[in-house]
Design a protein around this motif. Structure first.
Motif, PDB file in Angstrom:
ATOM      1  N   SER A   1      15.465 -10.043   6.921  1.00  0.00           N
ATOM      2  CA  SER A   1      16.772  -9.428   6.707  1.00  0.00           C
ATOM      3  C   SER A   1      16.617  -8.009   6.179  1.00  0.00           C
ATOM      4  N   LEU A   2      17.078  -7.050   6.951  1.00  0.00           N
ATOM      5  CA  LEU A   2      17.023  -5.665   6.496  1.00  0.00           C
ATOM      6  C   LEU A   2      17.800  -5.494   5.197  1.00  0.00           C
ATOM      7  N   PHE A   3      18.986  -6.090   5.115  1.00  0.00           N
ATOM      8  CA  PHE A   3      19.832  -5.868   3.955  1.00  0.00           C
ATOM      9  C   PHE A   3      19.199  -6.462   2.700  1.00  0.00           C
ATOM     10  N   CYS A   4      18.578  -7.641   2.825  1.00  0.00           N
ATOM     11  CA  CYS A   4      17.916  -8.234   1.657  1.00  0.00           C
ATOM     12  C   CYS A   4      16.760  -7.352   1.191  1.00  0.00           C
ATOM     13  N   SER A   5      15.961  -6.860   2.129  1.00  0.00           N
ATOM     14  CA  SER A   5      14.853  -5.978   1.752  1.00  0.00           C
ATOM     15  C   SER A   5      15.366  -4.700   1.104  1.00  0.00           C
ATOM     16  N   TYR A   6      16.422  -4.141   1.675  1.00  0.00           N
ATOM     17  CA  TYR A   6      17.015  -2.931   1.100  1.00  0.00           C
ATOM     18  C   TYR A   6      17.524  -3.195  -0.318  1.00  0.00           C
ATOM     19  N   LEU A   7      18.240  -4.305  -0.490  1.00  0.00           N
ATOM     20  CA  LEU A   7      18.789  -4.617  -1.810  1.00  0.00           C
ATOM     21  C   LEU A   7      17.687  -4.795  -2.852  1.00  0.00           C
ATOM     22  N   LEU A   8      16.573  -5.423  -2.461  1.00  0.00           N
ATOM     23  CA  LEU A   8      15.469  -5.568  -3.406  1.00  0.00           C
ATOM     24  C   LEU A   8      14.884  -4.201  -3.753  1.00  0.00           C
ATOM     25  N   ALA A   9      14.675  -3.356  -2.753  1.00  0.00           N
ATOM     26  CA  ALA A   9      14.140  -2.023  -3.015  1.00  0.00           C
ATOM     27  C   ALA A   9      15.062  -1.240  -3.942  1.00  0.00           C
ATOM     28  N   PHE A  10      16.346  -1.279  -3.668  1.00  0.00           N
ATOM     29  CA  PHE A  10      17.307  -0.521  -4.462  1.00  0.00           C
ATOM     30  C   PHE A  10      17.383  -1.038  -5.898  1.00  0.00           C
ATOM     31  N   ASN A  11      17.535  -2.357  -6.052  1.00  0.00           N
ATOM     32  CA  ASN A  11      17.694  -2.914  -7.399  1.00  0.00           C
ATOM     33  C   ASN A  11      16.415  -2.790  -8.212  1.00  0.00           C
ATOM     34  N   ALA A  12      15.258  -2.916  -7.552  1.00  0.00           N
ATOM     35  CA  ALA A  12      14.002  -2.692  -8.263  1.00  0.00           C
ATOM     36  C   ALA A  12      13.949  -1.265  -8.794  1.00  0.00           C
ATOM     37  N   MET A  13      14.359  -0.316  -7.973  1.00  0.00           N
ATOM     38  CA  MET A  13      14.357   1.074  -8.406  1.00  0.00           C
ATOM     39  C   MET A  13      15.274   1.268  -9.615  1.00  0.00           C
ATOM     40  N   MET A  14      16.389   0.559  -9.628  1.00  0.00           N
ATOM     41  CA  MET A  14      17.328   0.691 -10.738  1.00  0.00           C
ATOM     42  C   MET A  14      16.794   0.087 -12.036  1.00  0.00           C
ATOM     43  N   THR A  15      15.726  -0.706 -11.943  1.00  0.00           N
ATOM     44  CA  THR A  15      15.067  -1.192 -13.160  1.00  0.00           C
ATOM     45  C   THR A  15      13.940  -0.263 -13.597  1.00  0.00           C
ATOM     46  N   GLY A  16      13.683   0.782 -12.810  1.00  0.00           N
ATOM     47  CA  GLY A  16      12.585   1.694 -13.100  1.00  0.00           C
ATOM     48  C   GLY A  16      11.312   1.370 -12.352  1.00  0.00           C
ATOM     49  N   ASP A  17      11.353   0.367 -11.482  1.00  0.00           N
ATOM     50  CA  ASP A  17      10.181  -0.042 -10.709  1.00  0.00           C
ATOM     51  C   ASP A  17      10.174   0.723  -9.385  1.00  0.00           C
ATOM     52  N   LEU A  18       9.255   1.648  -9.225  1.00  0.00           N
ATOM     53  CA  LEU A  18       9.136   2.393  -7.971  1.00  0.00           C
ATOM     54  C   LEU A  18       8.108   1.790  -7.024  1.00  0.00           C
ATOM     55  N   ASP A  19       7.284   0.869  -7.520  1.00  0.00           N
ATOM     56  CA  ASP A  19       6.263   0.259  -6.665  1.00  0.00           C
ATOM     57  C   ASP A  19       6.889  -0.663  -5.623  1.00  0.00           C
ATOM     58  N   GLU A  20       7.892  -1.436  -6.028  1.00  0.00           N
ATOM     59  CA  GLU A  20       8.531  -2.368  -5.087  1.00  0.00           C
ATOM     60  C   GLU A  20       9.174  -1.635  -3.911  1.00  0.00           C
ATOM     61  N   PRO A  21      10.036  -0.642  -4.149  1.00  0.00           N
ATOM     62  CA  PRO A  21      10.611   0.043  -2.979  1.00  0.00           C
ATOM     63  C   PRO A  21       9.572   0.742  -2.129  1.00  0.00           C
ATOM     64  N   ARG A  22       8.519   1.267  -2.745  1.00  0.00           N
ATOM     65  CA  ARG A  22       7.467   1.929  -1.970  1.00  0.00           C
ATOM     66  C   ARG A  22       6.758   0.907  -1.058  1.00  0.00           C
ATOM     67  N   ALA A  23       6.546  -0.290  -1.584  1.00  0.00           N
ATOM     68  CA  ALA A  23       5.886  -1.334  -0.798  1.00  0.00           C
ATOM     69  C   ALA A  23       6.792  -1.875   0.306  1.00  0.00           C
ATOM     70  N   ARG A  24       8.103  -1.896   0.071  1.00  0.00           N
ATOM     71  CA  ARG A  24       9.036  -2.468   1.038  1.00  0.00           C
ATOM     72  C   ARG A  24       9.448  -1.485   2.123  1.00  0.00           C
ATOM     73  N   LEU A  25       9.268  -0.210   1.887  1.00  0.00           N
ATOM     74  CA  LEU A  25       9.765   0.790   2.823  1.00  0.00           C
ATOM     75  C   LEU A  25       9.199   0.622   4.247  1.00  0.00           C
ATOM     76  N   PRO A  26       7.888   0.365   4.444  1.00  0.00           N
ATOM     77  CA  PRO A  26       7.399   0.177   5.817  1.00  0.00           C
ATOM     78  C   PRO A  26       8.090  -0.979   6.546  1.00  0.00           C
ATOM     79  N   LEU A  27       8.349  -2.085   5.820  1.00  0.00           N
ATOM     80  CA  LEU A  27       9.039  -3.218   6.432  1.00  0.00           C
ATOM     81  C   LEU A  27      10.468  -2.835   6.801  1.00  0.00           C
ATOM     82  N   ILE A  28      11.149  -2.148   5.901  1.00  0.00           N
ATOM     83  CA  ILE A  28      12.525  -1.727   6.190  1.00  0.00           C
ATOM     84  C   ILE A  28      12.556  -0.854   7.434  1.00  0.00           C
ATOM     85  N   ARG A  29      11.603   0.042   7.564  1.00  0.00           N
ATOM     86  CA  ARG A  29      11.543   0.908   8.751  1.00  0.00           C
ATOM     87  C   ARG A  29      11.281   0.084  10.010  1.00  0.00           C
ATOM     88  N   ARG A  30      10.430  -0.941   9.879  1.00  0.00           N
ATOM     89  CA  ARG A  30      10.018  -1.715  11.048  1.00  0.00           C
ATOM     90  C   ARG A  30      11.145  -2.600  11.574  1.00  0.00           C
TER      91      ARG A  30
END
Length: 214
Positions: A140-169
């Motif tokens: 699910s693109l939206f689930c991956s996006y939501l995890l990346a976004f909410n992780a970033m809002m906690t100060g975690d930049l590693d999660e969105p960085r790791a998820r970005l290739p999947l979101i693009r794919r």
């Protein structure tokens, strides 16, 4: 205060004609995760909430709350959706959490649940909910996006960085916005790392990175 104490005080305020005070008093019983530890208490709480909702928002919301079958995930989803529309995000999250327990794995329920948590500022809880759904996170693109976004809002930049290739794919052509938005957030975060660690002590820059693009 216990559930019973909140209920009694709110009942007195509602009887006196002060629905706003009754709602403020009773709301902690309903706000996620709530004080509703049994089906009997769920039934009682939402029956009483229907009275408050009617006094504050009108007959339509009162009827929706009162008529919702608490063992029906679809009905709970509809109620949660409407509560989000009313700006009652933390109460919506409580309702949608129950829907998710009754019918686990539903993408619609999970994304609405996470959206309610996100709007309530409960980004860490939103991440926890999503991380329990590894299959959805892969498909699910939206689930991956939501995890990346909410992780970033906690100060975690590693999660969105790791998820970005999947979101693009997995993004379809009309969903390119998701990868672009996460990529933009990360680029801005990298640009200001010299001035701020962007950790849990410094969430204002994180919020600014994201909300400027919403």
């Amino acid at each position: 205060m216990t559930y019973e104490e909140l209920r009694a005080k709110a009942r007195e305020e509602l009887t006196q004609g002060d629905a706003g005070a009754a709602f403020a008093t009773f709301r902690p019983a309903l706000d996620y995760p709530g004080l509703l530890d049994s089906d009997r208490r769920w039934t009682d709480a939402f029956g009483f909430f229907a009275l408050i909702a009617g006094a504050l928002a009108g007959a339509a919301l009162e009827k929706l709350v009162r008529d919702t079958q608490l063992d029906d995930p679809a009905a709970l989803y509809d109620l949660g959706y409407e509560l989000v529309e009313q700006g009652l995000n933390s109460i919506a999250a409580t309702v949608l959490a129950r829907a998710n327990r009754l019918a686990p794995g539903s993408e619609n329920v999970i994304t609405e649940f996470v959206s309610a948590l996100e709007r309530a500022g409960r980004h860490q809880e939103a991440c926890v909910v999503l991380r329990r759904e590894p299959k959805l996170l892969e498909s699910s693109l939206f689930c991956s996006y939501l995890l990346a976004f909410n992780a970033m809002m906690t100060g975690d930049l590693d999660e969105p960085r790791a998820r970005l290739p999947l979101i693009r794919r997995i993004a379809k052509p009309d969903q390119a916005w998701a990868a672009e938005r996460i990529g933009t957030f990360l680029a801005r975060a990298d640009a200001i790392r010299a001035a701020s660690p962007l950790d849990h002590r410094d969430l204002t820059p994180i919020a600014r990175l994201t909300t400027e693009y919403l």
